[in-house]
Design a protein around this motif. Structure first.
Motif, PDB file in Angstrom:
ATOM      1  N   SER A 222       7.855  -6.704   7.895  1.00  0.00           N
ATOM      2  CA  SER A 222       7.009  -5.514   8.049  1.00  0.00           C
ATOM      3  C   SER A 222       6.860  -4.814   6.698  1.00  0.00           C
ATOM      4  CB  SER A 222       7.648  -4.547   9.046  1.00  0.00           C
ATOM      5  OG  SER A 222       8.833  -3.991   8.492  1.00  0.00           O
ATOM      6  N   LEU A 223       5.833  -3.977   6.591  1.00  0.00           N
ATOM      7  CA  LEU A 223       5.663  -3.185   5.376  1.00  0.00           C
ATOM      8  C   LEU A 223       6.881  -2.297   5.133  1.00  0.00           C
ATOM      9  CD1 LEU A 223       1.925  -2.035   5.455  1.00  0.00           C
ATOM     10  CD2 LEU A 223       2.980  -3.706   3.936  1.00  0.00           C
ATOM     11  N   GLN A 224       7.432  -1.749   6.208  1.00  0.00           N
ATOM     12  CA  GLN A 224       8.608  -0.887   6.076  1.00  0.00           C
ATOM     13  C   GLN A 224       9.765  -1.669   5.461  1.00  0.00           C
ATOM     14  OE1 GLN A 224       9.922   0.865   9.734  1.00  0.00           O
ATOM     15  NE2 GLN A 224      11.645   1.901   8.799  1.00  0.00           N
ATOM     16  N   ARG A 225       9.986  -2.881   5.929  1.00  0.00           N
ATOM     17  CA  ARG A 225      11.091  -3.701   5.394  1.00  0.00           C
ATOM     18  C   ARG A 225      10.808  -4.111   3.945  1.00  0.00           C
ATOM     19  NH1 ARG A 225      15.377  -4.701   3.640  1.00  0.00           N
ATOM     20  NH2 ARG A 225      16.391  -6.699   3.860  1.00  0.00           N
ATOM     21  N   ILE A 226       9.585  -4.476   3.640  1.00  0.00           N
ATOM     22  CA  ILE A 226       9.230  -4.898   2.280  1.00  0.00           C
ATOM     23  C   ILE A 226       9.454  -3.752   1.308  1.00  0.00           C
ATOM     24  CG2 ILE A 226       7.343  -5.663   0.787  1.00  0.00           C
ATOM     25  CD1 ILE A 226       6.225  -7.155   3.282  1.00  0.00           C
ATOM     26  N   ARG A 227       9.143  -2.524   1.717  1.00  0.00           N
ATOM     27  CA  ARG A 227       9.330  -1.368   0.844  1.00  0.00           C
ATOM     28  C   ARG A 227      10.797  -1.150   0.512  1.00  0.00           C
ATOM     29  NH1 ARG A 227       6.729   2.641   4.403  1.00  0.00           N
ATOM     30  NH2 ARG A 227       8.020   4.144   3.322  1.00  0.00           N
ATOM     31  N   GLN A 228      11.691  -1.640   1.353  1.00  0.00           N
ATOM     32  CA  GLN A 228      13.122  -1.492   1.119  1.00  0.00           C
ATOM     33  C   GLN A 228      13.658  -2.532   0.133  1.00  0.00           C
ATOM     34  OE1 GLN A 228      14.620  -1.868   5.087  1.00  0.00           O
ATOM     35  NE2 GLN A 228      14.095   0.227   5.648  1.00  0.00           N
ATOM     36  N   LEU A 229      12.884  -3.575  -0.121  1.00  0.00           N
ATOM     37  CA  LEU A 229      13.333  -4.661  -0.979  1.00  0.00           C
ATOM     38  C   LEU A 229      13.070  -4.374  -2.444  1.00  0.00           C
ATOM     39  CD1 LEU A 229      11.891  -7.680   1.043  1.00  0.00           C
ATOM     40  CD2 LEU A 229      14.243  -6.826   1.069  1.00  0.00           C
ATOM     41  N   ASP A 230      13.884  -4.970  -3.295  1.00  0.00           N
ATOM     42  CA  ASP A 230      13.623  -4.965  -4.734  1.00  0.00           C
ATOM     43  C   ASP A 230      12.864  -6.246  -5.029  1.00  0.00           C
ATOM     44  OD1 ASP A 230      13.591  -4.895  -7.478  1.00  0.00           O
ATOM     45  OD2 ASP A 230      15.738  -5.236  -7.701  1.00  0.00           O
ATOM     46  N   LEU A 231      11.567  -6.126  -5.346  1.00  0.00           N
ATOM     47  CA  LEU A 231      10.739  -7.311  -5.548  1.00  0.00           C
ATOM     48  C   LEU A 231      10.823  -7.862  -6.965  1.00  0.00           C
ATOM     49  CD1 LEU A 231       7.538  -6.363  -3.515  1.00  0.00           C
ATOM     50  CD2 LEU A 231       9.534  -7.672  -2.793  1.00  0.00           C
ATOM     51  N   ALA A 232      11.560  -7.227  -7.855  1.00  0.00           N
ATOM     52  CA  ALA A 232      11.650  -7.696  -9.238  1.00  0.00           C
ATOM     53  C   ALA A 232      12.136  -9.140  -9.341  1.00  0.00           C
ATOM     54  CB  ALA A 232      12.525  -6.767 -10.061  1.00  0.00           C
ATOM     55  N   PRO A 233      13.183  -9.559  -8.600  1.00  0.00           N
ATOM     56  CA  PRO A 233      13.603 -10.961  -8.704  1.00  0.00           C
ATOM     57  C   PRO A 233      12.514 -11.949  -8.276  1.00  0.00           C
ATOM     58  CG  PRO A 233      15.313  -9.651  -7.667  1.00  0.00           C
ATOM     59  CD  PRO A 233      14.084  -8.779  -7.777  1.00  0.00           C
TER      60      PRO A 233
ATOM     61  N   THR B 258      -9.544  -3.469  -1.303  1.00  0.00           N
ATOM     62  CA  THR B 258      -9.288  -2.261  -2.085  1.00  0.00           C
ATOM     63  C   THR B 258      -8.737  -1.155  -1.176  1.00  0.00           C
ATOM     64  OG1 THR B 258     -11.598  -1.578  -1.868  1.00  0.00           O
ATOM     65  CG2 THR B 258     -10.986  -2.792  -3.863  1.00  0.00           C
ATOM     66  N   ARG B 259      -9.146  -1.158   0.067  1.00  0.00           N
ATOM     67  CA  ARG B 259      -8.629  -0.177   1.023  1.00  0.00           C
ATOM     68  C   ARG B 259      -7.127  -0.385   1.232  1.00  0.00           C
ATOM     69  NH1 ARG B 259     -10.986   1.047   7.082  1.00  0.00           N
ATOM     70  NH2 ARG B 259      -9.610   2.787   7.504  1.00  0.00           N
ATOM     71  N   GLN B 260      -6.702  -1.660   1.354  1.00  0.00           N
ATOM     72  CA  GLN B 260      -5.273  -1.953   1.492  1.00  0.00           C
ATOM     73  C   GLN B 260      -4.513  -1.515   0.245  1.00  0.00           C
ATOM     74  OE1 GLN B 260      -5.692  -6.188   2.577  1.00  0.00           O
ATOM     75  NE2 GLN B 260      -4.033  -5.794   4.016  1.00  0.00           N
ATOM     76  N   LEU B 261      -5.072  -1.778  -0.929  1.00  0.00           N
ATOM     77  CA  LEU B 261      -4.414  -1.376  -2.173  1.00  0.00           C
ATOM     78  C   LEU B 261      -4.188   0.135  -2.196  1.00  0.00           C
ATOM     79  CD1 LEU B 261      -6.309  -3.593  -4.768  1.00  0.00           C
ATOM     80  CD2 LEU B 261      -3.943  -3.877  -3.996  1.00  0.00           C
ATOM     81  N   ARG B 262      -5.200   0.888  -1.798  1.00  0.00           N
ATOM     82  CA  ARG B 262      -5.064   2.357  -1.761  1.00  0.00           C
ATOM     83  C   ARG B 262      -4.003   2.776  -0.735  1.00  0.00           C
ATOM     84  NH1 ARG B 262     -10.653   1.934  -2.131  1.00  0.00           N
ATOM     85  NH2 ARG B 262     -10.885   2.372   0.079  1.00  0.00           N
ATOM     86  N   TYR B 263      -3.998   2.102   0.419  1.00  0.00           N
ATOM     87  CA  TYR B 263      -3.013   2.418   1.462  1.00  0.00           C
ATOM     88  C   TYR B 263      -1.596   2.138   0.957  1.00  0.00           C
ATOM     89  CZ  TYR B 263      -0.320   2.123   5.771  1.00  0.00           C
ATOM     90  OH  TYR B 263       0.640   2.305   6.728  1.00  0.00           O
ATOM     91  N   TRP B 264      -1.399   0.970   0.351  1.00  0.00           N
ATOM     92  CA  TRP B 264      -0.074   0.613  -0.162  1.00  0.00           C
ATOM     93  C   TRP B 264       0.386   1.608  -1.226  1.00  0.00           C
ATOM     94  CZ3 TRP B 264      -0.567  -5.427  -0.882  1.00  0.00           C
ATOM     95  CH2 TRP B 264      -0.627  -6.036   0.373  1.00  0.00           C
ATOM     96  N   ALA B 265      -0.530   2.126  -2.020  1.00  0.00           N
ATOM     97  CA  ALA B 265      -0.185   3.117  -3.046  1.00  0.00           C
ATOM     98  C   ALA B 265       0.137   4.474  -2.421  1.00  0.00           C
ATOM     99  CB  ALA B 265      -1.324   3.260  -4.053  1.00  0.00           C
ATOM    100  N   ALA B 266      -0.455   4.771  -1.262  1.00  0.00           N
ATOM    101  CA  ALA B 266      -0.254   6.068  -0.609  1.00  0.00           C
ATOM    102  C   ALA B 266       1.044   6.134   0.188  1.00  0.00           C
ATOM    103  CB  ALA B 266      -1.440   6.378   0.307  1.00  0.00           C
ATOM    104  N   LEU B 267       1.632   4.984   0.515  1.00  0.00           N
ATOM    105  CA  LEU B 267       2.890   4.976   1.258  1.00  0.00           C
ATOM    106  C   LEU B 267       3.973   5.662   0.432  1.00  0.00           C
ATOM    107  CD1 LEU B 267       2.908   1.275   2.520  1.00  0.00           C
ATOM    108  CD2 LEU B 267       2.508   3.315   3.904  1.00  0.00           C
ATOM    109  N   ARG B 268       4.932   6.278   1.102  1.00  0.00           N
ATOM    110  CA  ARG B 268       6.058   6.893   0.396  1.00  0.00           C
ATOM    111  C   ARG B 268       7.350   6.287   0.897  1.00  0.00           C
ATOM    112  NH1 ARG B 268       3.032   7.303  -2.943  1.00  0.00           N
ATOM    113  NH2 ARG B 268       1.854   9.127  -3.499  1.00  0.00           N
ATOM    114  N   PRO B 269       8.107   5.580   0.057  1.00  0.00           N
ATOM    115  CA  PRO B 269       7.753   5.255  -1.317  1.00  0.00           C
ATOM    116  C   PRO B 269       6.619   4.233  -1.359  1.00  0.00           C
ATOM    117  CG  PRO B 269       9.769   4.121  -0.724  1.00  0.00           C
ATOM    118  CD  PRO B 269       9.410   5.008   0.439  1.00  0.00           C
ATOM    119  N   ALA B 270       5.867   4.279  -2.430  1.00  0.00           N
ATOM    120  CA  ALA B 270       4.701   3.400  -2.571  1.00  0.00           C
ATOM    121  C   ALA B 270       5.134   1.940  -2.608  1.00  0.00           C
ATOM    122  CB  ALA B 270       3.928   3.738  -3.833  1.00  0.00           C
TER     123      ALA B 270
END
Length: 90
Positions: free
Chosen positions: A70-81, A23-35
């Motif tokens: 990395s989290l930074q790279r994943i945030r740049q991706l469009d995960l919809a596909p 749950t801590r990771q979930l909160r962290y991932w939500a707090a990132l900008r962009p989330a």
């Protein structure tokens, strides 16, 4: 966004048990900008509620992290596909 009553939403603890993401990771991932992950619904009391689509996105993020992104790279991706492919496999 649909109301919490119209869809089956999971609490953060339930999502944690399903995915292995704390749950801590979930909160962290939500707090990132962009989330990285945002819950589909937040209760008036501030509790996060996650949809099946949110869980699919969390699993996609886990797979990408395991693959070495990395989290930074994943945030740049469009995960919809990725989510669409997982739905088709079900």
């Amino acid at each position: 966004m649909r109301s919490a009553q119209s869809v089956n939403l999971l609490e953060a603890g339930q999502v944690s048990k399903l995915t292995g993401v704390t749950t801590r990771q979930l909160r962290y991932w939500a707090a990132l900008r962009p989330a990285l992950i945002l819950p589909s619904h937040t209760t008036p009391g501030g509790l996060s509620r996650y949809s099946e689509g949110d869980v699919r996105r969390i699993r996609a993020v886990q797979a990408l992290l395991k693959a070495g992104l990395s989290l930074q790279r994943i945030r740049q991706l469009d995960l919809a596909p990725i989510e669409d492919l997982e739905e088709a496999a079900d």
